[in-house]
Enzyme design. Structure first.
Site, PDB file in Angstrom:
ATOM      1  N   LYS A 120       0.825  -1.208   0.000  1.00 16.68           N
ATOM      2  CA  LYS A 120       0.000   0.000   0.000  1.00 16.68           C
ATOM      3  C   LYS A 120       0.862   1.263   0.000  1.00 16.68           C
ATOM      4  O   LYS A 120       0.536   2.253  -0.662  1.00 16.68           O
ATOM      5  CB  LYS A 120      -0.930   0.036   1.220  1.00 16.68           C
ATOM      6  CG  LYS A 120      -2.005  -1.003   1.186  1.00 16.68           C
ATOM      7  CD  LYS A 120      -3.081  -0.669   0.157  1.00 16.68           C
ATOM      8  CE  LYS A 120      -4.162  -1.738   0.201  1.00 16.68           C
ATOM      9  NZ  LYS A 120      -5.060  -1.719  -0.924  1.00 16.68           N
ATOM     10  N   LYS A 204      -5.034 -14.271 -11.137  1.00 21.77           N
ATOM     11  CA  LYS A 204      -6.316 -14.815 -10.704  1.00 21.77           C
ATOM     12  C   LYS A 204      -7.425 -13.786 -10.854  1.00 21.77           C
ATOM     13  O   LYS A 204      -7.172 -12.588 -10.908  1.00 21.77           O
ATOM     14  CB  LYS A 204      -6.253 -15.372  -9.276  1.00 21.77           C
ATOM     15  CG  LYS A 204      -5.672 -14.498  -8.219  1.00 21.77           C
ATOM     16  CD  LYS A 204      -5.813 -15.191  -6.861  1.00 21.77           C
ATOM     17  CE  LYS A 204      -5.864 -14.134  -5.790  1.00 21.77           C
ATOM     18  NZ  LYS A 204      -6.170 -14.592  -4.475  1.00 21.77           N
ATOM     19  N   LYS A 207     -10.186  -7.959  -8.732  1.00 20.08           N
ATOM     20  CA  LYS A 207     -10.122  -6.563  -9.131  1.00 20.08           C
ATOM     21  C   LYS A 207      -8.803  -6.184  -9.798  1.00 20.08           C
ATOM     22  O   LYS A 207      -8.780  -5.391 -10.740  1.00 20.08           O
ATOM     23  CB  LYS A 207     -10.350  -5.670  -7.914  1.00 20.08           C
ATOM     24  CG  LYS A 207     -11.689  -4.976  -7.968  1.00 20.08           C
ATOM     25  CD  LYS A 207     -11.925  -4.012  -6.824  1.00 20.08           C
ATOM     26  CE  LYS A 207     -10.768  -3.119  -6.515  1.00 20.08           C
ATOM     27  NZ  LYS A 207     -11.001  -2.261  -5.355  1.00 20.08           N
TER      28      LYS A 207
END
Ligand code: TRP
Length: 340
Positions: A120, A204, A207
């Site tokens: 992040k 995968k 989002k």
């Protein structure tokens, strides 16, 4: 469970889903389907992690809207509020109190070393807030507030779960108590974990691979057809029994999830004899995916349309979850030395 006259306590299972966007086939096969199986056997707490979503500063008006949408999706997939405790994280203020206590004993160094935090910091350098840093203590509070012993989560959450054990153990030794069990990760109950890849050939479904390569449970049939028909393929096998490149293997994996076994077998045989036509494979895959998703989508719409019913379910879930949380908090406060 009765074993030679000894009654073994049921495992307590706890897991949450962050309300970021709609649920997709990856969520269904990776989490929801397992929740539905687990609620038959264990004492389950499933929630929508709508405190956690604040780390990315959602628009104020959208929090409940997003959370109730995920609720409707949980319910449509078969999570049964009569069997499991299904609730919103923000309906348990006790979680916030426990989070405060855990934060007092969580160290900057260990929090800064968490992979998801480091990611992040890299991806949103302008919003490195304390909520992001303490994401693992909030997650620990979610889990130990019910004294959960098992947490069904994917690989990406293993480090968080390890920290949960660290914080639980630390609390126990700090306050000379054995209040908290140390929760363990839990795989799919039936073993056979189905891989749900994205439609763009790699990675995968989810989002991060983008909306076009993700099939949402709320996608209309034509949207699903379009997404599947656009999936990446190659120019076809050139010799019998050739190994499948990733994008083709992915289509077969998706087929394994939503199609009948003999359908998969049929296309596998065609591939192995170099007779496969990807257009046919995709058409079949698209129809099987539509047949799989459409009943779920309809149920989602039904739940979403019935606000009073949804509200009743969310209220009842809150009451059940709070009974468990209030009890733990009283013990926690007593262990620390507060009055109750
Ligand atoms: N961190 C989890 C995720 O991103 C969501 C989550 C929050 C969770 N609290 C939890 C999962 C407690 C299991 C248990 O997927």
């Amino acid at each position: 469970m009765e074993q030679q006259g000894i009654t073994k306590a049921k495992d307590i299972v706890c897991s949450g889903i962050r309300p970021t966007g709609n649920l997709h086939l990856g969520n269904y096969f990776g989490a929801l389907r397992n929740f539905v199986a687990m609620q038959e056997q264990y004492d389950c707490f499933f929630f929508v992690a709508d405190y956690h979503s604040l780390t990315t500063h959602p628009a104020p008006g959208s929090i409940y809207t997003d959370a109730r949408r995920i609720m409707a999706q949980y319910l449509a997939c078969g999570v049964d509020p009569e069997k499991a405790t299904l609730y919103l994280q923000s309906d348990l203020p006790e979680t916030a109190e426990l989070y405060l206590f855990l934060n007092m004993n969580a160290y900057l160094g260990e929090l800064e070393r968490v992979t998801s935090f480091k990611d992040k910091v890299r991806s949103q350098p302008n919003n490195v807030n304390a909520g992001l840093l303490t994401y693992p203590t909030l997650m620990a509070a979610d889990i130990i507030i019910h004294k959960a012993t098992r947490v069904p989560v994917g690989k990406d959450q293993e480090q968080h779960l390890e920290m949960t054990r660290t914080f639980a153990q630390r609390f126990n030794s700090m306050y000379h108590t054995d209040l908290f069990p140390l929760p363990q990760a839990m795989g799919a109950p039936t073993g056979g974990l189905v891989k749900i890849p994205a439609l763009n050939g790699s990675g995968k479904m989810g989002k991060s691979e983008g909306e076009a390569s993700t099939v949402f449970l709320t996608d209309e049939p034509d949207v699903i057809r379009k997404k599947v028909m656009k999936a990446k393929t190659d120019s076809g096998p050139t010799e019998p029994n050739q190994q499948k490149p990733e994008e083709i293997e992915n289509l077969f994996n998706l087929m394994r999830a939503v199609s009948a076994p003999d359908t998969v077998q049929h296309f596998d045989t065609l591939y192995n004899s170099c007779q496969i036509r990807y257009g046919d494979l995709k058409k079949q895959l698209a129809e099987d995916m539509v047949a799989f998703v459409e009943p779920l989508r309809q149920r989602i719409l039904e739940f979403e349309a019935d606000e009073p019913r949804l509200r009743r379910i969310i209220d009842a879930g809150r009451d059940k979850a709070r009974a468990s949380a209030v009890k733990t908090l009283a013990e926690v406060r007593a262990a620390i030395g507060y009055r109750n």
